[in-house]
Design a protein around this motif. Structure first.
Motif, PDB file in Angstrom:
ATOM      1  N   THR A   1      -4.153   9.295  10.730  1.00 42.84           N
ATOM      2  CA  THR A   1      -3.679  10.296   9.788  1.00 42.84           C
ATOM      3  C   THR A   1      -3.865   9.814   8.362  1.00 42.84           C
ATOM      4  OG1 THR A   1      -1.787  11.715   9.285  1.00 42.84           O
ATOM      5  CG2 THR A   1      -1.319   9.400   9.675  1.00 42.84           C
ATOM      6  N   ILE A   2      -3.678  10.710   7.425  1.00 43.31           N
ATOM      7  CA  ILE A   2      -3.554  10.352   6.016  1.00 43.31           C
ATOM      8  C   ILE A   2      -2.076  10.094   5.763  1.00 43.31           C
ATOM      9  CG2 ILE A   2      -3.872  11.108   3.634  1.00 43.31           C
ATOM     10  CD1 ILE A   2      -6.107  12.973   4.715  1.00 43.31           C
TER      11      ILE A   2
ATOM     12  N   GLY B   1       0.794  -1.230   0.000  1.00 44.49           N
ATOM     13  CA  GLY B   1       0.000   0.000   0.000  1.00 44.49           C
ATOM     14  C   GLY B   1       0.821   1.271   0.000  1.00 44.49           C
ATOM     15  N   MET B   2       2.170   1.153  -0.108  1.00 48.41           N
ATOM     16  CA  MET B   2       3.070   2.280  -0.336  1.00 48.41           C
ATOM     17  C   MET B   2       3.287   3.176   0.870  1.00 48.41           C
ATOM     18  SD  MET B   2       1.655   3.268  -4.142  1.00 48.41           S
ATOM     19  CE  MET B   2       0.050   2.516  -3.842  1.00 48.41           C
ATOM     20  N   MET B   3       2.825   2.793   2.049  1.00 52.68           N
ATOM     21  CA  MET B   3       2.899   3.699   3.196  1.00 52.68           C
ATOM     22  C   MET B   3       4.329   3.880   3.698  1.00 52.68           C
ATOM     23  SD  MET B   3      -0.419   2.849   5.491  1.00 52.68           S
ATOM     24  CE  MET B   3      -2.080   3.036   4.825  1.00 52.68           C
TER      25      MET B   3
ATOM     26  N   GLN C   1      -5.429   4.896   2.279  1.00 51.76           N
ATOM     27  CA  GLN C   1      -4.430   5.887   2.681  1.00 51.76           C
ATOM     28  C   GLN C   1      -4.643   6.373   4.113  1.00 51.76           C
ATOM     29  OE1 GLN C   1      -5.192   9.865   0.510  1.00 51.76           O
ATOM     30  NE2 GLN C   1      -6.519   8.395  -0.532  1.00 51.76           N
ATOM     31  N   LEU C   2      -5.783   6.043   4.691  1.00 57.26           N
ATOM     32  CA  LEU C   2      -6.054   6.368   6.092  1.00 57.26           C
ATOM     33  C   LEU C   2      -5.488   5.257   6.972  1.00 57.26           C
ATOM     34  CD1 LEU C   2      -7.531   7.970   8.343  1.00 57.26           C
ATOM     35  CD2 LEU C   2      -9.604   6.682   7.755  1.00 57.26           C
TER      36      LEU C   2
ATOM     37  N   SER D   1      -4.594   7.186  -6.094  1.00 57.06           N
ATOM     38  CA  SER D   1      -4.560   6.846  -4.671  1.00 57.06           C
ATOM     39  C   SER D   1      -5.129   5.463  -4.436  1.00 57.06           C
ATOM     40  CB  SER D   1      -5.342   7.884  -3.855  1.00 57.06           C
ATOM     41  OG  SER D   1      -6.730   7.603  -3.874  1.00 57.06           O
ATOM     42  N   THR D   2      -5.160   5.061  -3.181  1.00 54.23           N
ATOM     43  CA  THR D   2      -5.686   3.749  -2.793  1.00 54.23           C
ATOM     44  C   THR D   2      -7.021   3.872  -2.066  1.00 54.23           C
ATOM     45  OG1 THR D   2      -4.343   3.867  -0.789  1.00 54.23           O
ATOM     46  CG2 THR D   2      -3.398   2.690  -2.662  1.00 54.23           C
TER      47      THR D   2
END
Length: 605
Positions: free
Chosen positions: A246-247, A151-153, A397-398, A392-393
């Motif tokens: 957070t985002i 998810g790229m976080m 993203q949250l 975005s996902t």
């Protein structure tokens, strides 16, 4: 014509795996085929002039890096910056799919044999909804590895995580000693606006920033978090705000996913001392008189060998690096002798298998219809502007970190994390606006929330299934072996309850538990201890954050060299002795940056 490929100054290379093989959305549908056709023909996305599709292989190299994933791409790229060194990177999968560069498509490459190892755990009393098949563990089998699938976080973990490393025996791996290598990889685009330059860096290869598109429902959930009396923060990396939702910042730029392979590797035309071999499965390290001399690999059904004059670096990930070590004679003596593998070094390879896990809770937004987010409007916005839902996902993203009742708050090490799933522009049959999902789409939109323990006390292991290199290992994650894990997961579930009961979410969305899923645990009162345990065992959320299987101080020394054998290092999540409290990609990148630096320093001296 809009679908015609752009002229990029060189011919297009293989686009890699297609969404047509996706279990999420069949790319053979006309709309998805048209969207994908456009994507793979755009110069800024496909980058055909610098795309790596694999090529020549010589008989001998200074360094051989096994695994072109999150860590391996960094190690190979950094070593090849020294033009006097010859480096070979071997990856079991093919080139990264061009379509995977669209952030909203990330789930389309899970459970796809072209891009995923398709691993599952040995079935036990968890993941019971999988009907005896164990938990699914998606692992990247493509150039870029899990940085193609995740998810790229972006999250570095917390200082206490690295105190745990040093307590485990990883001397020299404290927060302060690691920080320069976190900084080295990061190019944060929001320092001074969203996040502080005290805790982030610029100028590294990996772009970090929030997605350019955030659906309204994310802000509504953050308002619900506030109504639930929980903190909302700007930056999970800031040590002054360790807990809160957070985002997330992510590895993204110009509306696209960035993998370590994309950021660190150059094509053969740009860097002639780096060769990349794709679709080649390394079967073992060749060891003579306790010195690594090269590797054996299988390509197109044939076994071949290639020599290394200096070192072999295993960066095949926390599940595959230990597998290769054991097939090479490095591992528990009892296991190796069982399969008639000559013992080179008796080491606890495959032990200390750690992972984040929890439960998935399913909800229905009864005041919305269940329709696809991806349509002609969203596709056009992406294709023409690189903007909109495809960048975005969705609500994934949250995220956020909170403390369980067992956490030591003074350590500033939150032990729970939350992931939200839904509203992703990943699939459409026709491109029609408000295209229905299923026949009962009027009953409400489906979303899910994962409530995860980041510091579970249960520890598992992996072992050989056979001596055949193409037979996958057996994975025993040990979920729920320690009672404290259930306490943390139940605490996480009750945080979710507080959030979804926020009045703004009730009023606007009519959010309710999805009875189709919660029915499995109807024998207990909703949200009771028994119900939460039932949901956790039935809908176990097995995060794909495995680590520790060739840990520093157990299998490798503090310079990542395998004990009792010269010329082999392990540089990936296997090396990390205990969990990071957060998404692990940044920490894996740090290990890779440090490992590459150590190799260059050792050989220069």
């Amino acid at each position: 014509m809009i679908l015609a490929p752009e002229h990029c100054g060189c011919s297009y290379q293989s686009p890699g795996a297609s969404v047509s093989a996706s279990p999420v959305c069949n790319g053979l549908l006309l709309f998805m085929a048209m969207v994908e056709s456009y994507i793979v023909g755009r110069c800024d996305i496909a980058q055909p002039c610098s795309r790596i599709v694999g090529g020549r292989v010589e008989d001998e190299y200074d360094f051989i890096v096994v695994g072109g994933g999150t860590a391996g791409a960094i190690v190979a790229g950094r070593l090849a910056e020294n033009s006097t060194l010859k480096v070979l990177l071997i990856e079991a999968g093919g080139p990264d799919p061009v379509s995977s560069r669209v952030p909203s498509f990330y789930r389309n490459f899970w459970n796809n044999p072209e891009t995923d190892w398709m691993y599952r755990t040995v079935p036990e009393n968890y993941c019971l909804a999988e009907n005896g098949r164990g938990c699914m563990w998606p692992r990247g089998k493509t150039l870029g590895g899990c940085s193609v699938l995740n998810g790229m976080m972006y999250h570095r973990g917390h200082e206490a995580d690295f105190q745990d490393w040093t307590n485990f025996g990883a001397e020299g791996w404290s927060w302060e000693e690691n920080k320069p290598y976190f900084d080295k990889s990061e190019d944060n685009k929001q320092t001074g606006t969203l996040v502080s330059q005290l805790h982030h860096a610029t100028g590294g290869p990996m772009p970090v920033q929030q997605f350019s598109y955030t659906p309204e429902v994310v802000y509504d959930f953050l308002q619900g978090v506030k109504q639930a009396g929980l903190p909302v923060i700007n930056d999970m990396v800031d040590p002054d705000t360790p807990d809160g939702l957070t985002i997330a910042q992510t590895f993204t730029k110009h509306g696209q996913r960035y993998t370590t392979a994309r950021a660190y590797l150059m094509s053969e035309k740009e860097r002639s001392n780096l060769d990349v071999l794709l679709n080649a499965h390394v079967s073992k390290v060749l060891i003579k008189k306790h010195i690594a001399r090269g590797v054996e690999y299988i390509k197109n059904g044939r076994k071949k060998t290639v020599k290394a004059t200096k070192e072999v670096i295993l960066s095949a990930g926390a599940l595959n690096s230990p597998h290769i070590l054991m097939l090479s004679g490095i591992g528990p003596r009892k296991t190796l002798e069982k399969f008639d593998i000559p013992v080179v070094a008796d080491l606890p390879v495959g032990q200390n298998l750690r992972n984040h896990y929890g439960m998935t809770l399913y909800f229905t937004l009864e005041k919305q219809h269940n329709t696809q987010v991806l349509d002609w409007s969203a596709a056009t916005e992406y294709l023409l502007k690189r903007d909109g839902p495809m960048t975005s996902t969705g609500i994934t993203q949250l995220t956020g970190l909170l403390y369980s009742s067992l956490a030591e708050r003074a350590r500033k090490q939150p032990d729970l994390q939350f992931f939200f799933n839904g509203f992703s522009a990943e699939c459409s049959q026709s491109g029609e606006v408000n295209e229905p999902v299923g026949v009962n789409y009027r009953n409400g939109r489906n979303i899910s929330i994962n409530a995860v323990s980041l510091l579970p006390k249960s520890v598992g292991y992996l072992t050989l299934q056979s001596a055949h290199p193409l037979d996958p290992p057996l994975f025993y994650p040990g979920y729920f072996q320690q009672p404290d894990d259930l306490i943390m997961i139940r605490d996480a579930g009750r945080y979710v309850k507080r959030i979804v009961e926020a009045q703004n979410l009730k009023n606007k969305y009519g959010i309710q538990l999805d009875k189709a899923y919660s029915a499995a645990c109807n024998s207990s009162e909703e949200w009771s201890d028994a119900w939460l345990e039932c949901m956790a065992r039935t809908y176990t959320d097995a995060q794909n954050h495995q680590s520790g299987t060739a840990a520093i101080s157990r299998v490798i020394d503090d310079r990542l060299r395998v004990y009792d054998v010269s010329g082999i290092r392990v540089i990936d999540a296997s090396s990390m002795p205990t969990q990071i409290t957060g998404n692990p990609q940044a920490a894996i990148m740090m290990v890779a940056e440090r490992g590459a630096d150590m190799i260059l320093a050792d050989w220069s001296s």
